[in-house]
Motif scaffolding. Sequence first.
Motif, short mmCIF file in Angstrom:
data_model
loop_
_atom_site.label_atom_id
_atom_site.label_comp_id
_atom_site.label_asym_id
_atom_site.label_seq_id
_atom_site.Cartn_x
_atom_site.Cartn_y
_atom_site.Cartn_z
N ILE A 120 0.85 -1.20 0.00
CA ILE A 120 0.00 0.00 0.00
C ILE A 120 0.87 1.25 0.00
CG2 ILE A 120 -1.63 1.35 1.40
CD1 ILE A 120 -2.79 -1.41 2.33
N THR A 121 1.91 1.22 0.81
CA THR A 121 2.82 2.37 0.91
C THR A 121 3.50 2.64 -0.43
OG1 THR A 121 3.19 1.98 3.26
CG2 THR A 121 4.89 3.24 2.09
N ALA A 122 4.06 1.62 -1.04
CA ALA A 122 4.75 1.80 -2.32
C ALA A 122 3.81 2.35 -3.39
CB ALA A 122 5.36 0.47 -2.77
N ALA A 123 2.60 1.83 -3.45
CA ALA A 123 1.63 2.30 -4.44
C ALA A 123 1.25 3.76 -4.19
CB ALA A 123 0.39 1.42 -4.43
N ALA A 124 1.05 4.12 -2.95
CA ALA A 124 0.67 5.50 -2.61
C ALA A 124 1.80 6.49 -2.90
CB ALA A 124 0.26 5.59 -1.15
#
Length: 187
Positions: free
Chosen positions: A104-108
Amino acid sequence: MRIVVSGTHASGKSTLLSDFALRHPGFTVLPDPFDLLDETWDAPRATMFASQLRLAADRLDSGENPGDMIAERGPLDFLAYLVALGETTGSPASPALLERSAEITAAALEHVDLLVVLPLTTADPIEVGEEDPELRAAMNDALLELVDDPDLVGTHLRVAELVGSPEERLARLEALVSVHGAPPTPS
């Protein structure tokens, strides 16, 4: 330009954001996700950090907040808190939760242009009071490790660690914005 200001609790994020917002009224300011939760703070919990991570990630979608924005905390902060919580309590978050949180962090972070990190320094200490100094230090260390992970921050994201007085941090942020994005508003 899309900016996230990251750091452990009592690291100067709110001060930097409010000072920046006063001089750059065209930027949308996104508050700390903790302020948007209905939960009360009784003790740090993985579920609370996971909720804040999701909220921080969702609001970085350019469809949610188009245009120039500056956010207090991003999902990387809460991933660091999840890691730090495991280190300080001896009860780490589940591997599945950490893996999903990292995804989720990488995508955001693909929707962010500049990640500003406010590390704790002995040269510019900020008094923390009773706000869990052990967790504060562990989160700071985890965050500083995570910002070096190319799987999380990608290759397009500019990362800048800002230290110094509040005025020095603001001046450095404004210089970064004028070089890489919208010019600062004249005072």
